[in-house]
Structures are given as structure tokens and as C-alpha cells.
Design a protein around this motif. Structure first.
Motif, PDB file in Angstrom:
ATOM      1  N   ARG A   1       0.997  -1.312   0.109  1.00 13.50           N
ATOM      2  CA  ARG A   1       0.053   0.057   0.117  1.00 13.50           C
ATOM      3  C   ARG A   1       0.574   1.133  -0.142  1.00 13.50           C
ATOM      4  NH1 ARG A   1      -4.906  -1.043  -1.947  1.00 13.50           N
ATOM      5  NH2 ARG A   1      -5.261   1.231  -0.570  1.00 13.50           N
TER       6      ARG A   1
ATOM      7  N   ARG B   1      -0.725  -4.924   3.259  1.00 15.95           N
ATOM      8  CA  ARG B   1      -2.256  -5.237   3.994  1.00 15.95           C
ATOM      9  C   ARG B   1      -1.953  -6.350   4.834  1.00 15.95           C
ATOM     10  NH1 ARG B   1      -7.660  -3.557   0.244  1.00 15.95           N
ATOM     11  NH2 ARG B   1      -8.125  -5.975   1.867  1.00 15.95           N
TER      12      ARG B   1
ATOM     13  N   ASN C   1      -0.980   1.241   5.536  1.00 15.83           N
ATOM     14  CA  ASN C   1      -0.998   2.000   4.401  1.00 15.83           C
ATOM     15  C   ASN C   1      -0.128   3.158   3.784  1.00 15.83           C
ATOM     16  OD1 ASN C   1      -3.055   3.744   5.940  1.00 15.83           O
ATOM     17  ND2 ASN C   1      -4.274   2.010   5.255  1.00 15.83           N
ATOM     18  N   ALA C   2       0.474   4.171   5.155  1.00 14.32           N
ATOM     19  CA  ALA C   2       0.681   4.820   5.176  1.00 14.32           C
ATOM     20  C   ALA C   2       2.361   4.672   5.152  1.00 14.32           C
ATOM     21  CB  ALA C   2       0.337   6.257   5.181  1.00 14.32           C
TER      22      ALA C   2
ATOM     23  N   GLY D   1      -2.443   3.082   9.716  1.00 14.12           N
ATOM     24  CA  GLY D   1      -2.999   2.137   9.104  1.00 14.12           C
ATOM     25  C   GLY D   1      -4.356   2.139   9.126  1.00 14.12           C
ATOM     26  N   SER D   2      -5.258   1.060   9.437  1.00 20.31           N
ATOM     27  CA  SER D   2      -6.791   1.016   8.921  1.00 20.31           C
ATOM     28  C   SER D   2      -6.912   0.675  10.736  1.00 20.31           C
ATOM     29  CB  SER D   2      -7.242   0.090   8.502  1.00 20.31           C
ATOM     30  OG  SER D   2      -6.949  -1.359   8.584  1.00 20.31           O
TER      31      SER D   2
ATOM     32  N   ASN E   1      -9.393   4.866   9.711  1.00 21.61           N
ATOM     33  CA  ASN E   1      -7.503   4.649   9.211  1.00 21.61           C
ATOM     34  C   ASN E   1      -7.068   5.957   8.981  1.00 21.61           C
ATOM     35  OD1 ASN E   1      -6.232   3.712   7.305  1.00 21.61           O
ATOM     36  ND2 ASN E   1      -7.673   4.296   5.450  1.00 21.61           N
TER      37      ASN E   1
ATOM     38  N   CYS F   1      -4.496   7.061   6.717  1.00 16.43           N
ATOM     39  CA  CYS F   1      -4.629   6.939   5.563  1.00 16.43           C
ATOM     40  C   CYS F   1      -3.173   8.173   4.718  1.00 16.43           C
ATOM     41  CB  CYS F   1      -6.238   7.137   4.683  1.00 16.43           C
ATOM     42  SG  CYS F   1      -6.707   8.430   4.646  1.00 16.43           S
ATOM     43  N   THR F   2      -2.447   9.016   5.511  1.00 18.76           N
ATOM     44  CA  THR F   2      -2.362   9.507   4.793  1.00 18.76           C
ATOM     45  C   THR F   2      -1.125   9.764   6.067  1.00 18.76           C
ATOM     46  OG1 THR F   2      -1.264  11.656   3.509  1.00 18.76           O
ATOM     47  CG2 THR F   2      -3.262  11.626   4.649  1.00 18.76           C
TER      48      THR F   2
ATOM     49  N   SER G   1      -0.170  14.077   9.828  1.00 18.42           N
ATOM     50  CA  SER G   1      -1.558  12.422   9.823  1.00 18.42           C
ATOM     51  C   SER G   1      -3.155  13.410   9.126  1.00 18.42           C
ATOM     52  CB  SER G   1      -1.639  11.626  11.122  1.00 18.42           C
ATOM     53  OG  SER G   1      -2.350  12.205  11.822  1.00 18.42           O
TER      54      SER G   1
ATOM     55  N   SER H   1      -7.108  11.634   8.308  1.00 17.62           N
ATOM     56  CA  SER H   1      -7.718  10.079   8.478  1.00 17.62           C
ATOM     57  C   SER H   1      -8.853  10.507   7.520  1.00 17.62           C
ATOM     58  CB  SER H   1      -7.865  10.292   9.825  1.00 17.62           C
ATOM     59  OG  SER H   1      -8.857   8.585  10.428  1.00 17.62           O
ATOM     60  N   TRP H   2      -9.580   9.258   7.521  1.00 18.11           N
ATOM     61  CA  TRP H   2     -11.238   9.208   7.020  1.00 18.11           C
ATOM     62  C   TRP H   2     -12.104   9.415   7.875  1.00 18.11           C
ATOM     63  CZ3 TRP H   2     -11.757   3.027   4.901  1.00 18.11           C
ATOM     64  CH2 TRP H   2     -11.498   3.244   4.106  1.00 18.11           C
TER      65      TRP H   2
END
Length: 169
Positions: A19, A34, A63-64, A113-114, A139, A141-142, A153, A155-156
Motif C-alpha cells: 500500500r 495489508r 497503508n501510509a 493504517g486502518s 483509518n 490514510c496519509t 496525519s 484520516s477517514w
């Protein structure tokens, strides 16, 4: 006419899809997947890398990635102000914390990550993260590192956090 792409290396080792990948130096690559792992790869020849270390500590997809670089001004990558305060209350931990800081001559690996966690690793000692940042509700995500060494950071959960626990002194 555009030049043709030529594959120069294949890195195999992750059990699930990759990822994120970063290249902190010409001879070091770091990947996240993952499979809940972060892995480092070192150059063995001009077109060959081998898996070096596996960093654990996430309990879901990673994932980041980001990297806090050491510099001439900050050769040990960082010294967290909160750690200095913490050590004043628990002096017996001072040697342990100072060893982590002094060992890192290239910098620190940052992963998220998630599992909603940001882990920070010393590249040469992958057993456990040296610190985990918790606060996002979804999550992460960046990731990015500010010029002053803050971990940034996204996030969702629709928030961007700038964590000052990792500001360079």
C-alpha cells in the motif's frame, strides 16, 4: 518518442498487497502492506535489494509511510519534549530513552493504517515501535513530516492532526 520503461528490481516478501513505499536513501526502501507489516529493503547491488527487517506493531492494514530524517542540525532525528518531562519523573528510564535517540543516525520510520494508530520505529531495531500516536477515530490514510519534524496525519475521520510530540528541538 518516449523512452521505454525498463524494470530494474523486484522485491518480494509481503504476503498481501503493498500500500505504500518510501525511499529514505538510495540504499534503503521501506514498504507497507495489508499483511500488517512494514518492511525495510537494503541495496545489495545496483539492481538488487534484499529484505532486511520486518517491523510489527499494527493489528490491521498498514497503508501510509513517512520518514523523519536525521540532519546535521538534528543528528539523532528528534528529542521529544514530552520524553524529557517524563524522564524527570522516572529517571531510571533516561538511559533507555537516550539509547533509542542516539542509535538512530538515519532517521525514524513512521507508519499508519486502518488500526487508527501511527507507529514510529527506529530503523535498526524493528522489534516494537518506540512510540505510538493514538487519536484518530478512523483509518489513518496519509502521513507527512513537516520541516520542523512534526508528524502530520490525515484520516477517514475527516481530521488532519499535527502531532507536536515529534517536533525537532
Amino acid at each position: 518518442m518516449a523512452s521505454q520503461y525498463k524494470l530494474s528490481a523486484i522485491l518480494q516478501g509481503h504476503e498481501l498487497d503493498v500500500r505504500a513505499i518510501i525511499a529514505p536513501t538510495n540504499d534503503l526502501l521501506v514498504s507497507a502492506a495489508r499483511d500488517k507489516t512494514v518492511r525495510s529493503w537494503t541495496r545489495q547491488a545496483p539492481n538488487a535489494f534484499s529484505q532486511d527487517k520486518t517491523y510489527l506493531g499494527h493489528n490491521h492494514f498498514v497503508n501510509a509511510l513517512a520518514f523523519i530524517s536525521a540532519s546535521a542540525e538534528h543528528p539523532n532525528a528528534f528529542i521529544a519534549e514530552e520524553w524529557e518531562t517524563f524522564v524527570s519523573f522516572f529517571p531510571w528510564l533516561a538511559a533507555v530513552i537516550i539509547n533509542y535517540v542516539r542509535r538512530s543516525r538515519t532517521g525514524l520510520i513512521v507508519s499508519s493504517g486502518s488500526d487508527k494508530t501511527i507507529n514510529i520505529y527506529e530503523p535498526d531495531f524493528p522489534a516494537d515501535p518506540i512510540f505510538s500516536l493514538i487519536g484518530h477515530k478512523e483509518n489513518v490514510c496519509t502521513l507527512a513530516i513537516s520541516p520542523s519534524g512534526h508528524v502530520v496525519s490525515g484520516s477517514w475521520d475527516k481530521y488532519v492532526f499535527m502531532d507536536r510530540r515529534w517536533q525537532l528541538p
